[in-house]
Structures are given as C-alpha cells and as structure tokens.
Design a protein around this motif. Structure first.
Motif, short mmCIF file in Angstrom:
data_model
loop_
_atom_site.label_atom_id
_atom_site.label_comp_id
_atom_site.label_asym_id
_atom_site.label_seq_id
_atom_site.Cartn_x
_atom_site.Cartn_y
_atom_site.Cartn_z
N UNK A 188 0.84 -1.20 0.00
CA UNK A 188 0.00 0.00 0.00
C UNK A 188 0.88 1.25 0.00
N UNK A 189 0.63 2.13 -0.96
CA UNK A 189 1.41 3.36 -1.09
C UNK A 189 0.49 4.49 -1.53
N UNK A 190 0.83 5.70 -1.16
CA UNK A 190 0.07 6.84 -1.69
C UNK A 190 0.99 7.65 -2.61
N UNK A 191 0.39 8.19 -3.65
CA UNK A 191 1.18 8.89 -4.66
C UNK A 191 0.43 10.12 -5.15
N UNK A 212 6.15 13.23 2.71
CA UNK A 212 5.42 13.51 1.48
C UNK A 212 4.27 12.53 1.32
N UNK A 213 3.07 13.08 1.15
CA UNK A 213 1.90 12.21 0.97
C UNK A 213 1.22 12.47 -0.36
N UNK A 214 0.56 11.45 -0.84
CA UNK A 214 -0.17 11.57 -2.10
C UNK A 214 -1.66 11.60 -1.85
N UNK A 215 -2.42 11.89 -2.88
CA UNK A 215 -3.88 11.91 -2.75
C UNK A 215 -4.51 10.71 -3.44
N UNK A 216 -3.70 9.83 -3.99
CA UNK A 216 -4.23 8.57 -4.54
C UNK A 216 -3.55 7.43 -3.81
N UNK A 217 -4.30 6.37 -3.57
CA UNK A 217 -3.72 5.21 -2.90
C UNK A 217 -3.55 4.10 -3.92
N UNK A 218 -2.34 3.61 -4.01
CA UNK A 218 -2.03 2.52 -4.93
C UNK A 218 -1.85 1.23 -4.14
N UNK A 219 -2.33 0.14 -4.71
CA UNK A 219 -2.05 -1.17 -4.12
C UNK A 219 -1.34 -1.97 -5.20
N UNK A 220 -0.14 -2.44 -4.91
CA UNK A 220 0.72 -3.11 -5.89
C UNK A 220 0.84 -2.29 -7.17
N UNK A 221 0.85 -0.99 -7.03
CA UNK A 221 1.06 -0.09 -8.17
C UNK A 221 -0.21 0.33 -8.89
N UNK A 242 4.50 3.19 1.97
CA UNK A 242 4.39 4.63 1.71
C UNK A 242 5.57 5.37 2.32
N UNK A 243 5.85 6.53 1.80
CA UNK A 243 6.92 7.35 2.38
C UNK A 243 6.53 7.86 3.76
N UNK A 244 5.28 8.25 3.95
CA UNK A 244 4.93 8.94 5.19
C UNK A 244 3.54 8.66 5.74
N UNK A 245 2.63 8.14 4.94
CA UNK A 245 1.25 8.05 5.38
C UNK A 245 1.02 6.92 6.37
#
Ligand code: C2O
Ligand code: CU
Ligand code: CU
Length: 495
Positions: A188-191, A212-221, A242-245
């Motif tokens: 799980x990552x946000x971008x 740094x946070x994103x407004x979209x959440x990616x799962x396995x890209x 994620x980097x920070x979320x």
C-alpha cells in the motif's frame, strides 16, 4: 534568521499545494477501476539464488500518460521473493540505474555486512553479492532502496518489494496459502499525480516536514484497484510501503480483521479488530471472511500526522487545503467474492503460534533516543530542506553513534514531541513494552516487531543477535522517508 527562511518556505509549499490536484479522489465505479496486480512470486527455496536488477522503466499508473518509474526486475516495485527458513540465499543485485543504490532487507535478521544499509551503496553498473542466512521465524519482510540521502525519492519511484520467509507449516496452521488467490500480498502506497496523470514527487517545505503524501492510494502499483477473491477466508499480507502516510484500515461494513502476524512473524493469539493502524515500514497479516459473497471496500481513515497542534497545525492551515487530506476516508481497494475461485479455508484458527516467551529477566542497559524535527529548537535548513536528527545530531555516515555488545538485551526509550514517527531498527526484532504514554500496548504491537510508531514515547526491549562491524553498521531511524533523508537516523555497531 533561520526562522524567516522556514516561514517563507512553508508559504511556498502552500502555494504549490494549492495549484496542484489535491483532495481525495472520488474513485470511479468498481467496473472502471483496475484489477489488483498480483506480483510475480519468486520462490528461491530450491535454487537458493536471487537475481535482482534495479532498473528504470515506465508505468501508466492512471491508464493515461506514462510516468518514469523504477523497480527491481520490472518497471515498478519488485517481485515477491519467498525463501525458506534454514536456507541461504545467494543474492546478485545489479544496479542498472544512473545513480548509486543501496538495497536493504527490512525485517531480515542478517549480519551487518549483508544488511544493505547506506554504507553498502552499489555504484551504477555495478553489482552486490551478499549471501543471506535465513534463520528467523516465518514472516513477511521487505526490501527497498536505502541510499543516503536519496531513500525517499528512490522508494517513491518504485524501488521496493516483498520478502517472505516461509517455514512450510502454514497448511498445518490452517492459513490460506494459495498465492494470488486466497493469499494476497498488498503493498500500500500513496502517490501524487499531475494533471496529465504523471506521478510526481515534489516535496515542498510541508512535505519535507510532515513527510510527502499523495492523494491517490495505490495497491501493488494500481490506484484503488478491485480484487476478485474466493468466497472463503482470505489472507492479506499488508505492507505499508508509503513514504509517510499512516493508515487506519477498516472495512466499510465493519467486518473484523483477524490479525495473525505483525512485522517479525506470527502472533501468539489471533486478535480481532475493526481498525488496523499501519505506519510506514510496518507489516501485518490479517484473515478476512468473504463467505457471505458480498463485495466490500477496504478504506482508510485520516492521518492525523498531517495536522495537529502547534507549528504543525499552523503549517497545515497555511497550506489551506490540508483539510482535504486530514478529514474523511479514502478507498484503498475493494474485494469482490467470485464463485469460480477455489474456496479452501472456511474458518479462522484460534492460534497460529506459540505463546510469547516471558520477557528476559536481565536487561543489560538502557538507551534513550530523542527524535528531533528541529535541532537547537529551530528548524535548521541545509540544501533546501530541513535538517533533523536523533539526540540532537543529524545522521553522519562517518560518525558511529552507538556500540552494542553482541547478545545484549537492552531497553530503548524513544521519544518525540512533534508528530508521530515510525521508529525502525535494523538487524533485530524487538518487543514493545509501552507505546502510547502510559496505556496498555496496542494490539498491533503485541508480537515481535522491527518498527514501532512512536506517539510521544515508546519503550522497546531489543535483543542483539546479529553482529555488525563499524564499517557496515545497523541503522535505526524514522521510517518517514523524508525524515530519514533529513537526518533522523543513526547507526550502531554490534560486536
Ligand atoms: Cu525499511 Cu532502514 O529501513
Ligand atoms: Cu530495516
Ligand atoms: Cu519521523
């Protein structure tokens, strides 16, 4: 004088944020959303060989314009590597990037010279061949870029993958084991993306301070994907890459998650929870019952690290649109039970591991670590970003912070007075003695861990079983990657 620079910086960050595509996305109907990508399973149990190449690629994340991205052997992220407890894995890691790259095995208990910290960066075009002795209990670990001070942009671009340690006993435990069917690995990552749909990494002052946070959440890209699952009990191996979320995961219909493992392996009992907190670097394995056949979404609540009192709150307000990130829930992915998928497991086991052994009655020493977002009471700037540190000192490759005796059991007290910080230690697994000021240890923290979210103060009991020479030391750091790059990291030798 420093302070003025700082405020100017935060106003600039505010302006950038306001012009971008902020606000939680309203994800499209399930039918239009991408399918959950199933990573390649690279089982090295037989061969004992793991060949990985860090490479540049391109990914069309939102189906539109392609973004430059990076991965291990693929365009974005890496395979799921599976190794057997008791084996050795001979790694050949090639750096095909145009910058140096260190790759760390987060969660593997291996000596410092194989650990892949920043002291073991590989030059472009070169390779690194560590041999990893896999002796630890089964767990879901991972690997990722760890190049100082480039960890945040490198991981963000995709340099991360999952590393499973298996002991071959999951059938006995009654756990789902059908990879990609009832045993799903979810990174799980946000971008952030620009208007043309290209992935963007431009941390302003706000992003460097908060991570740094994103407004979209990616799962396995894939953004907010949909996952077909059997009408059975399914295992989710969750990694917050994620980097920070910080995620507060829950099912929209409130169905329980049955927590069976955390960072360093199985839990003694199965803990049922409606909400699971997962900070950057942490892993959790949960069982979920999809036998009712109803589609359901996994969502995440707001991350209060983005707001809060004091200066942080002021910065959020300056940024204007921070409230879009702070309030409300976001979709992570949705699950769609499908009759045609083989249903194998129909119950939740009572326990999957032995009870935790009693705490050792001997403690060889106590160390204190203060996570500093500011040094000397002021935000310090260098190279256009803040400088952070631990115990008043920013990370310095040439300065060894601590020496620990091999075999020692130590109590570490970690404190911070601004924001929450996921504190990670290399080469060990530890037990959490206390996490939030005074309360009982959270359910997520009752097993063996390698990363703990410090909310004011945490106390951990660490046993040092792996050696690390001063030239190839272990790191301890905040796993908000912008904080790590800003210097909230130290290193220790064990011997
Ligand atoms: Cu996951 Cu030192 O890192
Ligand atoms: Cu690590
Ligand atoms: Cu931090």
């Amino acid at each position: 004088m420093r302070r003025r620079t700082f405020l100017k910086g935060s106003m600039a960050a505010c302006a950038t944020a306001a012009s971008g595509a902020w606000g939680i996305s309203a994800p499209a109907q399930a039918g239009e959303r991408p399918l959950l990508p199933i990573p390649t399973l690279m089982d090295v149990g037989r061969s004992g060989r793991l060949k990985l190449a860090a490479q540049q690629g391109e990914t069309a994340f939102l189906g539109g314009r392609k973004s430059p991205s990076r991965g291990y052997g693929q365009a974005y992220l890496g395979p799921v590597v599976r190794a057997r407890q008791g084996q050795e894995v001979a790694v050949d890691l090639q750096n095909r990037l145009d910058e140096k790259l260190a790759t760390h095995w987060h969660g593997l208990l291996v000596p410092g010279e194989m650990d892949g910290g920043p002291h073991q960066a590989i030059a472009p075009g070169e390779s690194w061949q560590p041999v990893l002795p896999i002796t630890q209990p089964a767990c879901t670990a991972w690997f990722h870029a760890h190049t100082h001070p480039r960890t945040a942009p490198q991981v963000y671009s995709g340099l991360a993958g999952v590393f499973q340690v298996s002991d071959g006993r999951d059938e006995e435990r009654g756990l789902p084991t059908d990879f990609g069917v009832d045993d799903l690995t979810l990174v799980i990552q946000d971008r952030q993306f620009d208007d043309a749909g290209r992935m963007r990494y431009e941390p302003g002052m706000f992003g460097r301070m908060h991570g740094f946070q994103g407004d979209r959440i990616l799962v396995n890209g894939a953004p907010e994907p949909r996952a077909p699952v059997p009408r059975s009990v399914v295992r989710l191996r969750l990694l917050n890459g994620s980097n920070a979320r910080i995620y507060h995961l829950r099912f929209e219909d409130g169905r329980p998650m049955h927590l069976v493992a955390s960072d360093s392996g199985y839990l003694p009992g199965v803990a049922d929870t409606e909400t699971l907190r997962l900070a950057p670097g942490e892993r959790a394995e949960v069982l979920v019952d999809f036998r009712d056949g109803r589609p359901v979404s996994l969502i995440t609540g707001p991350d209060r690290n983005q707001g809060g009192p004091g200066m942080m709150g002021m910065m959020s307000m300056l940024r204007g649109e921070a409230s879009a990130l702070i309030e409300g829930d976001s979709l992570v992915l949705s699950f769609h039970p499908d009759e045609r998928k083989p249903a194998r497991i129909d119950s939740i086991p009572d326990a999957v591991a032995d009870p935790m052994p009693p705490l050792p009655d001997r403690v060889d020493g106590t160390r204190r670590f203060r996570l500093d977002m500011m040094l000397g009471g002021m935000p310090m700037m260098s190279r256009g970003g803040p400088t952070m540190g631990i115990n008043g000192r920013p990370f310095d490759m040439a300065y060894l912070n601590e020496r620990v005796r091999l075999g020692a059991v130590e109590r570490w007290i970690v404190e911070s007075d601004m924001l929450m910080h996921p504190f990670h230690v290399h080469g060990v697994r530890f037990r959490v003695l206390s996490d939030e000021k005074g309360s009982a240890v959270r359910m997520e923290n009752r097993g063996y861990k390698d990363t703990v979210l410090v909310d004011g103060r945490a106390e951990i009991l660490v046993e040092f079983t792996q050696p690390a020479a001063a030239e190839t030391p272990f790191m301890y750091h905040c796993h908000i990657l912008e904080h790590e790059d800003a210097g909230m990291m130290g290193h220790l030798a064990v011997g």
